[in-house]
Scaffold this active site. Structure first.
Site, short mmCIF file in Angstrom:
data_model
loop_
_atom_site.label_atom_id
_atom_site.label_comp_id
_atom_site.label_asym_id
_atom_site.label_seq_id
_atom_site.Cartn_x
_atom_site.Cartn_y
_atom_site.Cartn_z
N GLU A 192 24.83 -30.78 12.54
CA GLU A 192 24.38 -31.33 13.82
C GLU A 192 25.46 -31.72 14.83
OE1 GLU A 192 21.33 -34.29 13.18
OE2 GLU A 192 19.96 -32.77 12.42
N GLU A 230 17.09 -28.26 8.30
CA GLU A 230 16.48 -29.60 8.28
C GLU A 230 15.18 -29.55 9.06
OE1 GLU A 230 18.51 -33.18 9.46
OE2 GLU A 230 20.31 -32.68 8.31
#
Ligand SMILES: *[C@@H]1O[C@H](CO)[C@@H](O)[C@H](O)[C@H]1NC(C)=O
Ligand SMILES: *[C@@H]1O[C@H](CO)[C@@H](O)[C@H](O)[C@H]1NC(C)=O
Ligand SMILES: *[C@@H]1O[C@H](CO)[C@@H](O)[C@H](O)[C@H]1NC(C)=O
Length: 407
Positions: free
Chosen positions: A227, A339
């Site tokens: 991320e 995710e």
């Protein structure tokens, strides 16, 4: 937009008969769907969109009960019925505990999800997920600071790495694939790799050292970074990713999958608009090709894509995975959703089942999905996928049962 033509596979009738009735929350119709179009007692088949009908609780009088969609003209993003997804899995969190979104992690904050390190029974969880649910991949987040024991270097701390490797070997022993995820948000203690923070050389040496440990193991997948966000220059970031890819390949891991993360928390929804896809599309193997270089995308289903609410408001098809599938197909690339998840609620069961069914229908461009998260989370955690073990009998959370588990 391009127009496509739809062929009904010849085996669809056999498939329908062989599979029996669809369970609650499972798909029961839509373009390209070849499974059962009848729902188990107590639920009815409800049309969500052209690509997706789903068994929802209720009786025929309380919901629209058509299992087939009216025949629309599929767009360029039309699913290709490319077979089952290659991967379905769960994140086994713990070694990343203590990491914040500014890339500040502390080695002492890591909590190995293994009984021998006073954590949860990550080994038992993974064995259960493989044997009882049919999962075949686990993502194993770890903070950079843990791997180097809080020293800004690419040199692994041997004691700490041995602990992490214990989890990796436990994962490998289940037969599943195992994603090494450096969970640092493109940063070390607030500073961005290659853009004021650690140099690309240091980041590359970290990956060289990790990859050399697993160079011969084709169950290993390299997740370059968790991320990235608020990256000033996406092309510079692609250069940092390139440095990691080159280091991994030169360390001897010449064929494994490598996951390339974009800006905006590698959001599937803004992967194209934020410039991530174009910039990361330039990252190559040493031979100049793109083989097994896969875009890493995340997406939650709550109101702000944060994965912090227990209710879900979107299936992400029209805004994220649909346009992304079209882009990937047009550019000859693939993505892996490492995710995703939601609360153990009816709204999340509705929307996540829809999202996963869409990703499955587009398995030519999507490798699969990994739920967030099991491992060391408390079962009361809002996005818990932590199964509970009662005298050796494992029980899954309701969202794992309804949507995530392949079987
Ligand atoms: C990446 O590739 C695109 C073409 O696909 C090109 O326009 C762009 O300049 C490239 N970026 C870099 C940093 O090389
Ligand atoms: C990418 O997203 C960030 C927010 O994370 C934003 O500041 C930036 O303007 C976006 N860039 C583009 C090209 O959309
Ligand atoms: C198993 O978990 C479900 C939620 O997924 C729960 O409703 C049920 O009571 C649990 N069963 C046992 C035996 O713990």
């Amino acid at each position: 937009m391009m127009k496509g033509v739809y062929a009904i596979p010849l085996f669809s009738l056999w498939f329908t008969l062989a599979r029996g009735q669809a369970q609650e929350w499972q798909q029961c119709g839509g373009i390209g769907f070849t499974g059962s179009t009848t729902c188990v007692s107590g639920s009815v088949c409800s049309v969500i969109n052209d690509y997706y009908s789903q068994c929802v609780p209720g009786t025929a009088s309380s919901a629209s009960a058509s299992a087939t969609s009216s025949a629309p003209t599929p767009s360029g993003s039309a699913p290709a019925s490319a077979g089952p997804l290659r991967f379905a899995g769960v994140n086994i969190a713990g070694f990343d505990f203590g990491c914040n979104t500014d890339g500040s992690c502390t080695a002492s904050g890591a909590w190995p999800p293994l009984l021998q390190y006073y954590g949860h029974d990550g080994a038992g969880q993974m064995q259960h997920f493989v044997n009882d649910d049919g999962f075949n991949v686990f993502r194993l987040p770890v903070g950079w600071q843990f791997l180097t024991n809080d020293v800004l270097t690419g040199t692994l701390d041997e004691d700490n790495f041995q602990e992490y490797d214990t989890l990796v070997q436990t994962c490998l022993a289940t037969g599943a694939s195992c994603i090494i995820d450096v969970h640092n948000y493109a940063r070390w203690n607030g500073e961005i790799i290659g853009q004021g923070g650690p140099s690309n050389d240091i980041f590359a040496s970290l990956w060289s050292n990790i990859a050399s440990k697993y160079a011969d193991n084709d169950q290993i997948i390299f997740g370059v970074m968790n991320e990235p966000h608020d990256i000033p220059d996406i092309n510079l970031w692609a250069g940092s990713v390139q440095a990691a890819v080159t280091a991994i390949r030169q360390a001897g891991a010449t064929t494994q999958l490598i996951l390339l993360p974009g800006n905006d928390y590698t959001s599937a929804e803004t992967f194209i608009s934020n410039g991530s896809a174009a910039a990361l599309g330039n990252v190559t193997n040493p031979d100049g090709g793109f083989t097994n270089l896969i875009f890493d995308v995340h997406k939650y289903l709550d109101s702000d894509n944060s994965g912090t609410h227990d209710d879900c408001v979107t299936n992400n098809i029209d805004d994220a995975f649909g346009p992304l599938a079209t882009y990937l197909r047009a550019n000859g690339r693939q993505a892996f959703n490492t995710e995703t998840g939601g609360g153990n609620t009816d709204s999340c069961a509705t929307y996540l089942c829809q999202q996963i069914a869409f990703v499955q229908q587009n398995s030519d461009v999507f490798l699969g999905y990994v739920g967030w998260a099991a491992g060391n989370f408390d079962p009361s955690y809002v996005l818990s996928e932590v199964p509970t073990d009662t005298n050796g009998v494992w029980n899954d959370t309701s969202l794992v049962t309804a949507c995530l588990a392949p079987k």
